[in-house]
Design a protein around this motif. Structure first.
Motif, PDB file in Angstrom:
ATOM      1  N   GLU A 235      -2.609  10.841   3.395  1.00  0.00           N
ATOM      2  CA  GLU A 235      -2.251  11.798   4.439  1.00  0.00           C
ATOM      3  C   GLU A 235      -1.586  13.018   3.816  1.00  0.00           C
ATOM      4  OE1 GLU A 235       0.111  10.008   7.458  1.00  0.00           O
ATOM      5  OE2 GLU A 235      -1.400   8.504   8.009  1.00  0.00           O
ATOM      6  N   GLY A 236      -1.866  14.183   4.391  1.00  0.00           N
ATOM      7  CA  GLY A 236      -1.261  15.403   3.874  1.00  0.00           C
ATOM      8  C   GLY A 236      -1.559  16.589   4.761  1.00  0.00           C
ATOM      9  N   PRO A 237      -0.944  17.715   4.475  1.00  0.00           N
ATOM     10  CA  PRO A 237      -1.135  18.919   5.292  1.00  0.00           C
ATOM     11  C   PRO A 237      -2.532  19.512   5.123  1.00  0.00           C
ATOM     12  CG  PRO A 237       0.198  19.419   3.369  1.00  0.00           C
ATOM     13  CD  PRO A 237       0.011  17.956   3.379  1.00  0.00           C
ATOM     14  N   GLY A 238      -3.076  19.999   6.242  1.00  0.00           N
ATOM     15  CA  GLY A 238      -4.371  20.663   6.225  1.00  0.00           C
ATOM     16  C   GLY A 238      -4.243  22.105   6.675  1.00  0.00           C
ATOM     17  N   PRO A 239      -5.328  22.795   6.860  1.00  0.00           N
ATOM     18  CA  PRO A 239      -5.290  24.200   7.292  1.00  0.00           C
ATOM     19  C   PRO A 239      -4.754  24.345   8.712  1.00  0.00           C
ATOM     20  CG  PRO A 239      -7.546  23.360   7.306  1.00  0.00           C
ATOM     21  CD  PRO A 239      -6.698  22.298   6.674  1.00  0.00           C
ATOM     22  N   ASN A 240      -4.082  25.435   8.938  1.00  0.00           N
ATOM     23  CA  ASN A 240      -3.573  25.774  10.280  1.00  0.00           C
ATOM     24  C   ASN A 240      -2.648  24.687  10.833  1.00  0.00           C
ATOM     25  OD1 ASN A 240      -5.180  28.153  10.269  1.00  0.00           O
ATOM     26  ND2 ASN A 240      -6.954  26.939  10.968  1.00  0.00           N
ATOM     27  N   LYS A 241      -1.758  24.224   9.976  1.00  0.00           N
ATOM     28  CA  LYS A 241      -0.735  23.239  10.349  1.00  0.00           C
ATOM     29  C   LYS A 241      -1.306  21.926  10.888  1.00  0.00           C
ATOM     30  CE  LYS A 241       2.742  26.743  11.427  1.00  0.00           C
ATOM     31  NZ  LYS A 241       3.714  27.244  12.428  1.00  0.00           N
ATOM     32  N   THR A 242      -2.511  21.604  10.440  1.00  0.00           N
ATOM     33  CA  THR A 242      -3.098  20.315  10.818  1.00  0.00           C
ATOM     34  C   THR A 242      -2.715  19.256   9.780  1.00  0.00           C
ATOM     35  OG1 THR A 242      -5.143  20.832   9.626  1.00  0.00           O
ATOM     36  CG2 THR A 242      -5.037  21.425  11.966  1.00  0.00           C
ATOM     37  N   ARG A 243      -3.025  17.996  10.116  1.00  0.00           N
ATOM     38  CA  ARG A 243      -2.788  16.894   9.180  1.00  0.00           C
ATOM     39  C   ARG A 243      -4.126  16.267   8.807  1.00  0.00           C
ATOM     40  NH1 ARG A 243       1.748  15.996   6.455  1.00  0.00           N
ATOM     41  NH2 ARG A 243       1.459  13.724   6.580  1.00  0.00           N
ATOM     42  N   LEU A 244      -4.324  16.101   7.526  1.00  0.00           N
ATOM     43  CA  LEU A 244      -5.539  15.469   7.041  1.00  0.00           C
ATOM     44  C   LEU A 244      -5.261  13.994   6.730  1.00  0.00           C
ATOM     45  CD1 LEU A 244      -6.848  18.177   4.535  1.00  0.00           C
ATOM     46  CD2 LEU A 244      -7.534  17.820   6.918  1.00  0.00           C
ATOM     47  N   SER A 245      -6.257  13.165   6.917  1.00  0.00           N
ATOM     48  CA  SER A 245      -6.102  11.742   6.579  1.00  0.00           C
ATOM     49  C   SER A 245      -7.445  11.190   6.112  1.00  0.00           C
ATOM     50  CB  SER A 245      -5.582  10.944   7.775  1.00  0.00           C
ATOM     51  OG  SER A 245      -6.504  10.985   8.839  1.00  0.00           O
ATOM     52  N   GLU A 246      -7.379  10.308   5.151  1.00  0.00           N
ATOM     53  CA  GLU A 246      -8.578   9.653   4.633  1.00  0.00           C
ATOM     54  C   GLU A 246      -8.253   8.192   4.322  1.00  0.00           C
ATOM     55  OE1 GLU A 246     -11.051  11.577   1.616  1.00  0.00           O
ATOM     56  OE2 GLU A 246      -9.821  13.388   1.841  1.00  0.00           O
ATOM     57  N   GLU A 270      -5.177   6.428  -9.980  1.00  0.00           N
ATOM     58  CA  GLU A 270      -4.536   5.255 -10.558  1.00  0.00           C
ATOM     59  C   GLU A 270      -3.024   5.392 -10.481  1.00  0.00           C
ATOM     60  OE1 GLU A 270      -6.081   4.525 -14.442  1.00  0.00           O
ATOM     61  OE2 GLU A 270      -8.048   3.895 -13.684  1.00  0.00           O
ATOM     62  N   TYR A 271      -2.388   4.278 -10.114  1.00  0.00           N
ATOM     63  CA  TYR A 271      -0.938   4.261  -9.916  1.00  0.00           C
ATOM     64  C   TYR A 271      -0.349   3.192 -10.838  1.00  0.00           C
ATOM     65  CZ  TYR A 271      -2.614   6.840  -5.929  1.00  0.00           C
ATOM     66  OH  TYR A 271      -3.266   7.769  -5.135  1.00  0.00           O
ATOM     67  N   ASN A 272       0.240   3.638 -11.907  1.00  0.00           N
ATOM     68  CA  ASN A 272       0.780   2.742 -12.918  1.00  0.00           C
ATOM     69  C   ASN A 272       2.284   2.580 -12.731  1.00  0.00           C
ATOM     70  OD1 ASN A 272       0.669   1.218 -15.478  1.00  0.00           O
ATOM     71  ND2 ASN A 272       1.899   2.915 -16.237  1.00  0.00           N
ATOM     72  N   ASP A 273       2.715   1.326 -12.618  1.00  0.00           N
ATOM     73  CA  ASP A 273       4.146   1.055 -12.542  1.00  0.00           C
ATOM     74  C   ASP A 273       4.697   0.982 -13.962  1.00  0.00           C
ATOM     75  OD1 ASP A 273       6.530   0.043 -10.782  1.00  0.00           O
ATOM     76  OD2 ASP A 273       6.420  -1.334 -12.487  1.00  0.00           O
ATOM     77  N   PRO A 274       5.646   1.849 -14.320  1.00  0.00           N
ATOM     78  CA  PRO A 274       6.110   1.907 -15.715  1.00  0.00           C
ATOM     79  C   PRO A 274       6.816   0.642 -16.180  1.00  0.00           C
ATOM     80  CG  PRO A 274       7.491   3.276 -14.295  1.00  0.00           C
ATOM     81  CD  PRO A 274       6.322   2.841 -13.471  1.00  0.00           C
ATOM     82  N   ARG A 275       7.383  -0.141 -15.268  1.00  0.00           N
ATOM     83  CA  ARG A 275       8.121  -1.334 -15.691  1.00  0.00           C
ATOM     84  C   ARG A 275       7.217  -2.563 -15.801  1.00  0.00           C
ATOM     85  NH1 ARG A 275      13.810  -1.791 -12.520  1.00  0.00           N
ATOM     86  NH2 ARG A 275      12.745  -0.868 -10.726  1.00  0.00           N
ATOM     87  N   CYS A 290      -4.224  12.743  -5.233  1.00  0.00           N
ATOM     88  CA  CYS A 290      -3.793  11.351  -5.437  1.00  0.00           C
ATOM     89  C   CYS A 290      -2.357  11.137  -4.975  1.00  0.00           C
ATOM     90  CB  CYS A 290      -3.926  10.974  -6.916  1.00  0.00           C
ATOM     91  SG  CYS A 290      -5.640  10.851  -7.494  1.00  0.00           S
ATOM     92  N   SER A 291      -1.546  12.161  -5.005  1.00  0.00           N
ATOM     93  CA  SER A 291      -0.140  12.043  -4.601  1.00  0.00           C
ATOM     94  C   SER A 291       0.021  11.837  -3.102  1.00  0.00           C
ATOM     95  CB  SER A 291       0.634  13.296  -5.024  1.00  0.00           C
ATOM     96  OG  SER A 291       0.052  14.464  -4.450  1.00  0.00           O
ATOM     97  N   ALA A 292      -1.070  11.943  -2.332  1.00  0.00           N
ATOM     98  CA  ALA A 292      -0.996  11.794  -0.876  1.00  0.00           C
ATOM     99  C   ALA A 292      -1.171  10.343  -0.428  1.00  0.00           C
ATOM    100  CB  ALA A 292      -2.054  12.677  -0.209  1.00  0.00           C
ATOM    101  N   THR A 447       0.925  -0.737   6.043  1.00  0.00           N
ATOM    102  CA  THR A 447       2.344  -0.674   5.694  1.00  0.00           C
ATOM    103  C   THR A 447       2.597   0.441   4.695  1.00  0.00           C
ATOM    104  OG1 THR A 447       4.208  -2.033   4.968  1.00  0.00           O
ATOM    105  CG2 THR A 447       2.165  -2.299   3.757  1.00  0.00           C
ATOM    106  N   ALA A 448       3.796   0.986   4.700  1.00  0.00           N
ATOM    107  CA  ALA A 448       4.137   2.083   3.788  1.00  0.00           C
ATOM    108  C   ALA A 448       4.159   1.583   2.349  1.00  0.00           C
ATOM    109  CB  ALA A 448       5.489   2.671   4.166  1.00  0.00           C
ATOM    110  N   VAL A 449       3.487   2.314   1.459  1.00  0.00           N
ATOM    111  CA  VAL A 449       3.444   1.953   0.048  1.00  0.00           C
ATOM    112  C   VAL A 449       4.855   1.931  -0.546  1.00  0.00           C
ATOM    113  CG1 VAL A 449       2.638   2.715  -2.218  1.00  0.00           C
ATOM    114  CG2 VAL A 449       1.099   2.816  -0.244  1.00  0.00           C
ATOM    115  N   ALA A 450       5.706   2.818  -0.085  1.00  0.00           N
ATOM    116  CA  ALA A 450       7.065   2.914  -0.625  1.00  0.00           C
ATOM    117  C   ALA A 450       7.879   1.656  -0.361  1.00  0.00           C
ATOM    118  CB  ALA A 450       7.777   4.125  -0.037  1.00  0.00           C
ATOM    119  N   ASN A 451       7.482   0.854   0.631  1.00  0.00           N
ATOM    120  CA  ASN A 451       8.226  -0.373   0.946  1.00  0.00           C
ATOM    121  C   ASN A 451       7.749  -1.583   0.159  1.00  0.00           C
ATOM    122  OD1 ASN A 451      10.036   0.675   2.819  1.00  0.00           O
ATOM    123  ND2 ASN A 451       8.587   0.471   4.524  1.00  0.00           N
ATOM    124  N   LEU A 452       6.724  -1.404  -0.677  1.00  0.00           N
ATOM    125  CA  LEU A 452       6.189  -2.511  -1.456  1.00  0.00           C
ATOM    126  C   LEU A 452       6.762  -2.452  -2.868  1.00  0.00           C
ATOM    127  CD1 LEU A 452       2.448  -2.425  -0.306  1.00  0.00           C
ATOM    128  CD2 LEU A 452       4.315  -3.845   0.565  1.00  0.00           C
TER     129      LEU A 452
END
Length: 585
Positions: A235-246, A270-275, A290-292, A447-452
């Motif tokens: 999810e992220g910002p799109g044109p004209n203050k819209t929200r994009l989602s894929e 790819e999302y690598n956990d450094p620990r 990818c950051s979205a 579920t939110a990725v940040a909570n995992l």
């Protein structure tokens, strides 16, 4: 000075003795060679096949009965050395350790190609008999049963690898005990039961999977891991203050086992956990960076079984015919007691059986346990910080405590309940109870990725101490992945636990083993017990409590379910509290 004739005689005598000595060594060596050849041939003839030693761990459930036939070949050894040096060395795992691990998860295979489905084990023709049945037995005695596997043509099988489970039970008293099954590798299986209660009992044996079906499970685990897939939400910002989602497909980054079907190179984020050094991979979204990456969920299942494989899997979890005699168990004065008086402490061995049910109450053979009331439960948890991590079977424990302790109030953290995190607090008794799901791969709702969070990272971030109790489990969500992936995850947790116990040795750490209940291609009990073997092997020398629930869920009269009935959960909690508060016993 000796004459010439005497010297010649002495020389001939010495030469004769040397020749006789050489001949003796030659014939001795030849005899040994003949004997060895005879033993080798004999060990592979029908019922004379060499029987492997009794397993060191739990029954067939832990039976590393033999090394793989190819495990000592030069190519295999070279491969093992490469794996250890590149994959396990950071955890202090040597080549000998790795060989021990491979033996722990070894499972016998058919000794021939299965060209016809009728060659597989038939639950209808397979039978069991009770050996040397007596009119009565004393409590504490053992009962032995032999299972004879036959195929669909009613022919006896001559190789092992079938997955059986057995129990002794009596419905009227809600009594049951787990049976130790040992594969004799010749088509027969030995089952040992302890007789722990006074009264009556009967034997029940189930064929969970034939040896041929086990090979189907193994093949798809090793080559077809992406048959369970996940969704990644961007999810992220799109044109004209819209929200994009894929929404895209995601999975573990593993270069083999079917997971490369997602693509290579620039296909993915790819999302690598450094620990933990684990990598999660998602297909690259078309219009977002990818950051979205914001949310995660279960995607779905892909069943790639062939028709032949599907037929093999239909013969799953079938009861087999056998001796239905009623076993009479009596008490005589002077009987050897089966009571366990040892206090619960870390590092205790789990025997088979680990305990038994009677009137729906589990009596442990690991250490002395008790049945906790609400008051005693509260007293045990008073002034404790309890951190539970794992899957939904661990969440059942969290839910039990919330219901069992009236003063424990659950807070609404506005998160996806299936994955958490969840927290409940008892201010009066200074109790805080936490639960959160382990990180991906996790079959859950959106579920939110940040909570995992990874369990090892959570443990690394805890100070520990005498008021801290850490409880975790790991298994059902890893059934479709290669064993090396799961082993890496568990070894990382082990490293974190060792570091925790080094800085805070009075921390209580409890590991819940895997439940029975899965019976399909995506979560078979055979998959689960392989993971359970690894979990126990990894933590066998660590100062933690290992709470065995495999036997508790396998032998109860309630229908097996990956989420056990409340009566089973209550008994599991009683053991947990006995571990946590041995002074209350």
């Amino acid at each position: 000075m000796p004459s010439k004739n005497v010297m010649e005689i002495e020389t001939r005598k010495q030469h004769f003795h040397r020749e006789r000595s050489c001949l003796r060594r030659f014939f001795t060596g030849l005899c040994l060679l003949v004997i060895m050849c005879f033993l080798v041939v004999w060990s592979y003839m029908g019922n004379g096949r060499k029987k492997h030693p009794q397993p060191n761990f739990l029954s067939q459930h832990f039976a590393g009965l033999s090394n793989s036939p190819n495990s000592t070949s030069p190519s295999a050894l070279s491969s093992d050395e490469s794996i250890v040096s590149s994959f396990y060395s950071e955890f202090g795992i040597s080549l000998d350790d790795y060989s021990s691990l491979q033996q722990t998860v070894y499972w016998a295979e058919p000794d021939r190609s299965i060209t016809n489905l009728s060659m597989s084990t038939s639950p209808a023709h397979t039978t069991f008999i009770i050996e040397n049945l007596k009119e009565s037995y004393q409590i504490g005695e053992e009962l032995f049963v032999v299972v004879h596997a036959k195929d669909f043509d009613n022919k006896s099988k001559h190789y092992g690898g079938d997955f059986f489970q057995a129990k002794l039970f009596w419905s009227k008293t809600k009594a049951s005990v787990f049976g130790e099954v040992v594969d004799l590798l010749n088509g027969s299986y030995s089952v040992r039961f302890l007789l722990p209660w006074v009264g009556e009992a009967q034997v029940a044996v189930r064929l969970i999977h034939s040896s041929e079906a086990v090979q189907v499970l193994k093949h798809h685990r090793d080559t077809d891991s992406d048959r369970v897939y996940f969704n990644g939400y961007y999810e992220g910002p799109g044109p004209n203050k819209t929200r994009l989602s894929e929404i895209v497909k995601c999975n573990v980054k593993w270069d083999k086992n079917g997971l490369e079907r997602m693509g290579t190179r620039d296909c993915c984020c790819e999302y690598n956990d450094p620990r933990t050094r684990e990598t999660w991979r998602c297909q690259r979204p078309k219009s977002l960076p990818c950051s979205a990456f914001v949310y995660h969920s279960m995607g779905g299942y892909r069943n790639r079984l062939t028709n032949k494989e599907k037929i093999l899997m239909t013969q799953t979890n079938k009861g087999i015919n056998g001796d239905k005699s009623i076993i009479k168990i009596v008490y005589f004065h002077g009987n050897k007691t089966i009571d366990v008086t040892e206090k619960c402490r870390p590092g205790l061995h789990t025997p088979v059986p680990a305990g038994f049910y009677l009137n729906d109450v589990w009596t442990s053979f690991v250490c002395s346990t008790r049945h906790f009331t609400t008051q005693k439960t509260t007293e045990c948890l008073k002034s404790k910080h309890i951190y539970m991590m794992g899957d939904s079977t661990m969440r059942q424990w969290f839910e039990f405590f919330v219901k069992a302790i009236p003063t424990l109030n659950q807070m609404n953290l506005h998160v996806q309940y299936q994955s958490g995190p969840l927290i409940a607090v008892d201010v009066k008794n200074n109790i805080d109870l936490h639960w959160r799901a382990h990180n991906v791969p996790l079959r859950t709702l959106k579920t939110a990725v940040a909570n995992l969070h990874y369990i090892s990272n959570e443990i690394d971030d805890l100070a520990g101490g005498p008021h801290t109790v850490i409880i975790f489990n790991l298994g059902p969500h890893f059934t479709t992945y290669p064993l090396d992936f799961y082993t890496h995850r568990v070894l990382r947790i082990r490293k974190a636990v060792l570091a925790l116990l080094k800085r805070a040795p009075d921390t209580t750490v409890v590991i819940k083993t895997v439940n029975t209940g899965y019976k399909d291609i995506f979560g078979s009990d055979w998959y689960s017990l392989q993971l359970d073997r690894i979990l126990r092997w990894v933590f066998q020398d660590v100062g933690v409590y290992i709470l065995d629930v495999w036997q508790m869920t396998a032998c109860h009269y309630k229908k097996e379910n990956i989420h056990p009935a409340p009566v089973i959960i209550k008994n599991e909690i009683d053991i947990l509290l006995s571990f946590t508060c041995p002074k209350l016993i």
